[in-house]
Structure formats: C-alpha cells, structure tokens
Motif scaffolding. Sequence first.
Motif, PDB file in Angstrom:
ATOM      1  N   GLY A 209     -59.282 -21.393  71.184  1.00 36.52           N
ATOM      2  CA  GLY A 209     -58.228 -21.274  70.198  1.00 36.52           C
ATOM      3  C   GLY A 209     -58.505 -21.773  68.803  1.00 36.52           C
ATOM      4  N   PHE A 210     -59.686 -22.366  68.526  1.00 30.38           N
ATOM      5  CA  PHE A 210     -59.898 -22.901  67.176  1.00 30.38           C
ATOM      6  C   PHE A 210     -59.929 -21.798  66.127  1.00 30.38           C
ATOM      7  CE2 PHE A 210     -64.129 -22.309  68.958  1.00 30.38           C
ATOM      8  CZ  PHE A 210     -64.844 -21.720  67.918  1.00 30.38           C
ATOM      9  N   SER A 211     -60.354 -20.594  66.509  1.00 29.38           N
ATOM     10  CA  SER A 211     -60.234 -19.423  65.634  1.00 29.38           C
ATOM     11  C   SER A 211     -60.517 -18.180  66.452  1.00 29.38           C
ATOM     12  CB  SER A 211     -61.187 -19.504  64.427  1.00 29.38           C
ATOM     13  OG  SER A 211     -62.532 -19.571  64.852  1.00 29.38           O
ATOM     14  N   TYR A 212     -59.750 -17.139  66.193  1.00 31.85           N
ATOM     15  CA  TYR A 212     -60.013 -15.843  66.832  1.00 31.85           C
ATOM     16  C   TYR A 212     -59.472 -14.724  65.949  1.00 31.85           C
ATOM     17  CZ  TYR A 212     -55.347 -16.938  68.842  1.00 31.85           C
ATOM     18  OH  TYR A 212     -54.046 -17.316  69.034  1.00 31.85           O
ATOM     19  N   LEU A 213     -60.116 -13.574  66.064  1.00 36.28           N
ATOM     20  CA  LEU A 213     -59.830 -12.432  65.195  1.00 36.28           C
ATOM     21  C   LEU A 213     -59.192 -11.304  65.992  1.00 36.28           C
ATOM     22  CD1 LEU A 213     -60.389 -11.229  62.262  1.00 36.28           C
ATOM     23  CD2 LEU A 213     -62.339 -10.079  63.348  1.00 36.28           C
ATOM     24  N   LEU A 214     -58.028 -10.861  65.551  1.00 37.18           N
ATOM     25  CA  LEU A 214     -57.395  -9.656  66.076  1.00 37.18           C
ATOM     26  C   LEU A 214     -57.741  -8.514  65.134  1.00 37.18           C
ATOM     27  CD1 LEU A 214     -55.736 -12.081  67.257  1.00 37.18           C
ATOM     28  CD2 LEU A 214     -53.730 -10.584  67.174  1.00 37.18           C
ATOM     29  N   SER A 215     -58.283  -7.430  65.663  1.00 36.76           N
ATOM     30  CA  SER A 215     -58.696  -6.329  64.789  1.00 36.76           C
ATOM     31  C   SER A 215     -58.200  -4.996  65.308  1.00 36.76           C
ATOM     32  CB  SER A 215     -60.229  -6.304  64.643  1.00 36.76           C
ATOM     33  OG  SER A 215     -60.851  -6.097  65.893  1.00 36.76           O
ATOM     34  N   GLY A 216     -58.028  -4.073  64.377  1.00 34.83           N
ATOM     35  CA  GLY A 216     -57.541  -2.734  64.670  1.00 34.83           C
ATOM     36  C   GLY A 216     -56.117  -2.560  64.167  1.00 34.83           C
ATOM     37  N   TYR A 217     -55.869  -1.463  63.452  1.00 31.40           N
ATOM     38  CA  TYR A 217     -54.528  -1.213  62.939  1.00 31.40           C
ATOM     39  C   TYR A 217     -53.525  -1.139  64.092  1.00 31.40           C
ATOM     40  CZ  TYR A 217     -56.769  -0.113  58.502  1.00 31.40           C
ATOM     41  OH  TYR A 217     -57.493  -0.188  57.348  1.00 31.40           O
ATOM     42  N   GLY A 218     -52.441  -1.885  63.984  1.00 34.06           N
ATOM     43  CA  GLY A 218     -51.393  -1.843  64.990  1.00 34.06           C
ATOM     44  C   GLY A 218     -51.548  -2.812  66.137  1.00 34.06           C
ATOM     45  N   ILE A 219     -52.543  -3.697  66.096  1.00 30.13           N
ATOM     46  CA  ILE A 219     -52.752  -4.609  67.230  1.00 30.13           C
ATOM     47  C   ILE A 219     -51.615  -5.620  67.356  1.00 30.13           C
ATOM     48  CG2 ILE A 219     -54.223  -6.184  65.889  1.00 30.13           C
ATOM     49  CD1 ILE A 219     -55.768  -6.699  68.514  1.00 30.13           C
ATOM     50  N   VAL A 220     -51.074  -6.097  66.240  1.00 32.75           N
ATOM     51  CA  VAL A 220     -49.999  -7.090  66.328  1.00 32.75           C
ATOM     52  C   VAL A 220     -48.724  -6.489  66.923  1.00 32.75           C
ATOM     53  CG1 VAL A 220     -48.466  -8.570  64.970  1.00 32.75           C
ATOM     54  CG2 VAL A 220     -50.927  -8.622  64.563  1.00 32.75           C
ATOM     55  N   PRO A 221     -48.267  -5.304  66.484  1.00 31.84           N
ATOM     56  CA  PRO A 221     -47.114  -4.705  67.159  1.00 31.84           C
ATOM     57  C   PRO A 221     -47.348  -4.487  68.652  1.00 31.84           C
ATOM     58  CG  PRO A 221     -47.510  -3.603  65.079  1.00 31.84           C
ATOM     59  CD  PRO A 221     -48.657  -4.537  65.287  1.00 31.84           C
ATOM     60  N   ARG A 222     -48.562  -4.156  69.030  1.00 32.29           N
ATOM     61  CA  ARG A 222     -48.874  -3.963  70.448  1.00 32.29           C
ATOM     62  C   ARG A 222     -48.715  -5.262  71.224  1.00 32.29           C
ATOM     63  NH1 ARG A 222     -54.614  -1.446  72.667  1.00 32.29           N
ATOM     64  NH2 ARG A 222     -54.266  -1.763  74.920  1.00 32.29           N
ATOM     65  N   LEU A 223     -49.222  -6.371  70.664  1.00 33.70           N
ATOM     66  CA  LEU A 223     -49.084  -7.662  71.326  1.00 33.70           C
ATOM     67  C   LEU A 223     -47.617  -8.086  71.417  1.00 33.70           C
ATOM     68  CD1 LEU A 223     -52.046  -9.749  69.862  1.00 33.70           C
ATOM     69  CD2 LEU A 223     -51.726  -9.110  72.257  1.00 33.70           C
ATOM     70  N   LEU A 224     -46.870  -7.886  70.342  1.00 38.41           N
ATOM     71  CA  LEU A 224     -45.471  -8.292  70.352  1.00 38.41           C
ATOM     72  C   LEU A 224     -44.654  -7.457  71.327  1.00 38.41           C
ATOM     73  CD1 LEU A 224     -44.786  -8.969  66.560  1.00 38.41           C
ATOM     74  CD2 LEU A 224     -45.093 -10.642  68.391  1.00 38.41           C
ATOM     75  N   ASN A 225     -44.956  -6.178  71.434  1.00 33.96           N
ATOM     76  CA  ASN A 225     -44.253  -5.344  72.398  1.00 33.96           C
ATOM     77  C   ASN A 225     -44.553  -5.798  73.827  1.00 33.96           C
ATOM     78  OD1 ASN A 225     -42.691  -2.846  73.133  1.00 33.96           O
ATOM     79  ND2 ASN A 225     -44.656  -2.315  74.066  1.00 33.96           N
TER      80      ASN A 225
END
Length: 356
Positions: A209-225
Amino acid sequence: MIHLFIILALLINGLCSSENPGPFLPTDYNGPFSLTVKKTPSSYKGCDSATKFIVGIISHPSEFYFRNFIRNNWGAPAYRTCRTTKLIFLMGNSDDFKIDKQVEQEANRYSDILLLDYHETYNLVARKVFGFFRYVNQNCPNVKCVLKGDSDTVINLSGMEKLCEIMPNENHTITGYYGYDIPHRDVESKWYTPYFVYPFNKWPSLVSGFSYLLSGYGIVPRLLNTLRTKTAFFTSENTRRLWEDIFFTGIVRNLAGIPLVHNTGFHWGNNVDYWWHDGKRIILSLETRTSCTKLCTIEYAWNLVKANRRENNFPISRECNLRSLREAPTFRNFTGSSIRKATGRKRRPNWTRHVA
C-alpha cells in the motif's frame, strides 16, 4: 468461487465470537454510511478536464513537514509547470483542535487538500481512499492514471508519467509491488484481523500500500461500481475497517476482475530496485520506513531519486512529460523488463506488510 465466500463472510453481522475484536466492532454496525467532504481542492490545484494523471497522498493531519517537503521537492512539478498531472493530499480530522485549525488554514493557503469529515485512525484509512476515488470519479473525467501514495514515500513523478504512457489506454490494471499476505491473528499485531471478520487463511493477491498505480480510462468507476454492488463496504463498519491496500487492491480488485502488474520500481526502504525501460533503470517510488540499508528518511530517499532522475536525464525545471494519453503507444510485451503481469506464484517468501 472463493470471492463469493469472501463476500458472505464480510456480510456477517455481529457474529458471536470469543475472539478479541481489536480495532473491529464485536457487533457490526450496519446503519447508513456517508462521508462528508469539508474541503475540496481548487479546480486549479485539483482535477479538471485537462487532468490525465492524479496523485493522491494520504497524510495524517499532524504531518505538516511531510506535506511541505512533498510540495517543495518531488511533488513540485505538479504545482509549477505540469497541467496534466495533479497532486492532492487526503486527510480526515485529528483529535487535536489546534492541529485541525492549522490544517484548515493550510487547505485555504494551498488549495490542494481533500479534507474529509471523519476522525483519523489507522483502521479507517480505507474510507479515505474511498473518498479519493469518489473525488476522482466526480472531478477527473479524462484521467487515465491514478496514483495512491503515502506521505512518507518519495515518488519519481517523471518516471510514473513514463509508466502511465506505456500502460494500455482501455485495459485496466493495478501496478505496484506484488505479493501475498495472510491475515494476522495475533491481537498485538498492527494488522490484527479476527476470524469473525475474515475467516479465510489468505487474502486475495494484492500490491503493497505505500504506492500503487491504477491505469486505464474508466478504472475508477469500475472499482466504485464493484465496491457498491459486490462488497459490504456501505453496509458494514467492520468491512470499512479492513486495511486499504488489502481491501482495494486485493478484495475489490479481485471482484472487479482487474489484473495486477508487478513492477520492481516500486520499492520500500533504501534497498533500491528499478523498473527497466528502454535500456534505463528507473526508480518509481521509495517507501522510507522499512528494510532500510542506510537512513530511513524522506530526505535520503529523495537524494536517491534525484540521482536516478539525473542518470535518466529527466528534466528538472519543466516536467510536462505526459503526452496526450489518447495517443500513447499500445501495451506491448516487455521481454527482459522488470514489469510483468502478476500471477498466482508468490514473488518472494518474506513479503511483509507495508501500510501507512
């Protein structure tokens, strides 16, 4: 099928147990959950339609020195010249009125703080990361990459932008230092998790958890859903008290079907490792508390990163390296590179927890 059993386990409401609950509730709270925002970054310092890369740094309200160090050192390019990369700090309330008053003044001065209305404790970091993802979802319509970092981690922004460029535009991935972890059953452990909260002997694969990268358009909405439809996050306080990297890069990521990518450029302590890219060795991030060979300080880690930046001829004064990400090259097979898709095989037997 294991994720179905995980969700069933997390939905258990106040299961009778003789276990010490530790930081969890012996009888789960299932009432309504909301997370009020006290202060939002300005549109200039936070997200707007031009933002392609957003960095969220979790910080305790009392960490004034760490935040100013970031603003004046490795995070400075996000303030001065690079309009496609933004950096904000993520905080809740402390138990000290004077500190909270200073934080409000700091937020007004720098306009780079997402201030959430909840009391900060170690076991509530997951709601801070949720608040960050919700902010990104609402304010960053064109973002491709989202980086979560800790305040005592030094990040090479130029290197992260390079990594973001070569990640696929549409395929979602989470990149970091990959490994397994097992639930800690010792009540004295910082990461104690009782069986009645999580009855299995291994967490899903995750990145530290000290750092991580989420990549790709739309990944955050996918995680929240996925968070809303497949987890008990909004209906279980004990779920919200799970460790943020285990929960988001392990449980939620696994339920969303998002692959992990291991990258040795993410590292802890001062035992440096690199991401090898186009013949260059690049430090991406250094956590400054664990497995140190020399000084465990952000100053020492920043000197290592600065030397690596000079070695790779990364610009110093102008750092808008991120191209229009819609035009970025497609993902390719990195033969001989230290970046690879994570598999079920354990990377190293002594992988341990590194959560801020």
